[in-house]
Design an enzyme around this catalytic site. Sequence first.
Site, PDB file in Angstrom:
ATOM      1  N   CYS A 105       0.793  -1.241   0.000  1.00 29.01           N
ATOM      2  CA  CYS A 105       0.000   0.000   0.000  1.00 29.01           C
ATOM      3  C   CYS A 105       0.823   1.288   0.000  1.00 29.01           C
ATOM      4  O   CYS A 105       0.374   2.308  -0.504  1.00 29.01           O
ATOM      5  CB  CYS A 105      -1.009   0.014   1.142  1.00 29.01           C
ATOM      6  SG  CYS A 105      -0.284   0.037   2.775  1.00 29.01           S
ATOM      7  N   LYS A 111      -5.888  -8.688  11.784  1.00 33.08           N
ATOM      8  CA  LYS A 111      -5.864  -7.260  11.478  1.00 33.08           C
ATOM      9  C   LYS A 111      -7.242  -6.803  11.040  1.00 33.08           C
ATOM     10  O   LYS A 111      -7.797  -7.302  10.068  1.00 33.08           O
ATOM     11  CB  LYS A 111      -4.847  -6.984  10.372  1.00 33.08           C
ATOM     12  CG  LYS A 111      -4.780  -5.524   9.960  1.00 33.08           C
ATOM     13  CD  LYS A 111      -3.604  -5.237   9.064  1.00 33.08           C
ATOM     14  CE  LYS A 111      -3.605  -3.784   8.629  1.00 33.08           C
ATOM     15  NZ  LYS A 111      -2.473  -3.452   7.777  1.00 33.08           N
ATOM     16  N   LYS A 115      -3.854  -6.528  15.811  1.00 33.61           N
ATOM     17  CA  LYS A 115      -3.878  -5.112  15.463  1.00 33.61           C
ATOM     18  C   LYS A 115      -5.268  -4.622  15.112  1.00 33.61           C
ATOM     19  O   LYS A 115      -5.938  -5.315  14.361  1.00 33.61           O
ATOM     20  CB  LYS A 115      -2.945  -4.953  14.275  1.00 33.61           C
ATOM     21  CG  LYS A 115      -2.885  -3.621  13.641  1.00 33.61           C
ATOM     22  CD  LYS A 115      -1.947  -3.682  12.500  1.00 33.61           C
ATOM     23  CE  LYS A 115      -1.903  -2.331  11.865  1.00 33.61           C
ATOM     24  NZ  LYS A 115      -1.191  -2.361  10.625  1.00 33.61           N
ATOM     25  N   SER A 148      -1.427   3.836  15.122  1.00 38.88           N
ATOM     26  CA  SER A 148      -1.283   5.288  15.084  1.00 38.88           C
ATOM     27  C   SER A 148      -2.418   6.031  15.785  1.00 38.88           C
ATOM     28  O   SER A 148      -2.179   6.957  16.550  1.00 38.88           O
ATOM     29  CB  SER A 148      -1.176   5.738  13.623  1.00 38.88           C
ATOM     30  OG  SER A 148      -2.276   5.263  12.871  1.00 38.88           O
ATOM     31  N   TYR A 180       4.443   3.483  19.019  1.00 34.39           N
ATOM     32  CA  TYR A 180       5.133   4.753  18.749  1.00 34.39           C
ATOM     33  C   TYR A 180       5.674   5.369  20.040  1.00 34.39           C
ATOM     34  O   TYR A 180       6.408   6.334  20.005  1.00 34.39           O
ATOM     35  CB  TYR A 180       4.184   5.707  18.019  1.00 34.39           C
ATOM     36  CG  TYR A 180       3.696   5.103  16.717  1.00 34.39           C
ATOM     37  CD1 TYR A 180       4.505   5.116  15.585  1.00 34.39           C
ATOM     38  CD2 TYR A 180       2.454   4.454  16.641  1.00 34.39           C
ATOM     39  CE1 TYR A 180       4.092   4.520  14.410  1.00 34.39           C
ATOM     40  CE2 TYR A 180       2.034   3.853  15.468  1.00 34.39           C
ATOM     41  CZ  TYR A 180       2.852   3.886  14.355  1.00 34.39           C
ATOM     42  OH  TYR A 180       2.447   3.283  13.199  1.00 34.39           O
TER      43      TYR A 180
HETATM   44  C1  PBG Z   1       0.029  -1.485   5.851  1.00 31.98           C
HETATM   45  C2  PBG Z   1      -0.105  -1.137   7.281  1.00 31.98           C
HETATM   46  C3  PBG Z   1      -0.987  -0.233   7.913  1.00 31.98           C
HETATM   47  C4  PBG Z   1      -0.621  -0.193   9.253  1.00 31.98           C
HETATM   48  C5  PBG Z   1       0.440  -1.064   9.409  1.00 31.98           C
HETATM   49  N1  PBG Z   1       0.731  -1.650   8.189  1.00 31.98           N
HETATM   50  C6  PBG Z   1      -2.034   0.622   7.324  1.00 31.98           C
HETATM   51  C7  PBG Z   1      -3.311   0.055   6.892  1.00 31.98           C
HETATM   52  O1  PBG Z   1      -3.572  -1.142   6.934  1.00 31.98           O
HETATM   53  O2  PBG Z   1      -4.097   0.874   6.410  1.00 31.98           O
HETATM   54  C8  PBG Z   1      -1.253   0.678  10.299  1.00 31.98           C
HETATM   55  C9  PBG Z   1      -0.355   1.045  11.434  1.00 31.98           C
HETATM   56  C10 PBG Z   1      -0.822   2.185  12.262  1.00 31.98           C
HETATM   57  O3  PBG Z   1      -1.942   2.698  12.127  1.00 31.98           O
HETATM   58  O4  PBG Z   1      -0.023   2.598  13.116  1.00 31.98           O
HETATM   59  N2  PBG Z   1      -0.942  -2.301   5.323  1.00 31.98           N
END
Ligand code: PBG
Length: 329
Positions: free
Chosen positions: A124, A201, A254, A280, A319
């Site tokens: 991505c 996830k 996650k 994040s 973080y």
């Molecule tokens: C990539 C990825 C993402 C995150 C980690 N790897 C973004 C998503 O899936 O949109 C999110 C990490 C975060 O929000 O700190 N696929």
Amino acid sequence: MEYPVTRLRRLRSSEAMRSFVRETHLEPGALVCPLFICPGEGVRNPIASMPGVFNLSIDEALKEAEKAASLGIGGLLLFGLPESKDEQGSGAWSEDGIVQRALRELKKSAALRDLLLLADVCLCEYTSHGHCGLVKKQGEAYEIENDSSVRLIARTAVSLARAGADIVAPSDMMDGRVAAIRDDLDEAGLEKVPILSYASKFASAFYGPFREAADSAPQFGDRRSYQMDGANLREAMREIELDLAEGADMILMKPAMPYLDVIRAARERFDVPIGAYQVSGEYSMLQAAFAKGWLEPERAMMESLLSIRRAGAGFIVTYFALEAAKLLG
Ligand code: PBG
């Protein structure tokens, strides 16, 4: 035995007593710090929605990594912001891709010998459309193709492992990618490189600030056809089961705080190392409250990490890694 014989407050009477009976502990070695690597030199671009987080050029990332190592942090999780993007996300597996170059550079530093370098494996950040797989358009409708994406994701994992990643961590949520990655790694003679699968996830609003940091927001649609529905714990168990059957060595959960029950369920069910990613949005909302003076930063940060650990995560991607390690050290 009840009150007055039993008095639970006896064991809370002093910090020495409380620390003596503490059930859950944090240590710097259990923390993993995400880094966002960008082109250039001397670049340290702040991410507006994530105070304290930056896009770092490779030379700056090296400094940050050495700081992390001196604090005893367990590892770094590397993400890349490529110079240019295309439909296929070719920057993800390119020999001189941004993360590949960073890995080679970081691996040269003797100060980083004990710091694990984890490479996030996804398309991505590298695709012009921002999706984690290849897009097939049919008029107005579109589909994120699974099997063709898996080929490129496995290729990306091999390229990152060749460049020096100690662990590859696929985060795309395509079906069958763990098996494909294992196959390709083994074929390339990289049978010793473990796979940390983002097995569980969820399609989450809490990834919002990351998409600014990694410049990876989908340009149309959303990720709900590949990431899981937030309502589904049983489906998360199936995802984990399948990834383990395909050869995942460890799993990553996650987001973390909104899904502590899922972490707990996984911990009770699977005897593999489990990590959790405090994403994040979890970080940003705490930072926003700190900025307002609404929460005590150190206490709230440590309590948030402790909750994730107590739920069953052995290691935590966060973080806050450097800040927390400073306090723990
Ligand atoms: C990539 C990825 C993402 C995150 C980690 N790897 C973004 C998503 O899936 O949109 C999110 C990490 C975060 O929000 O700190 N696929």
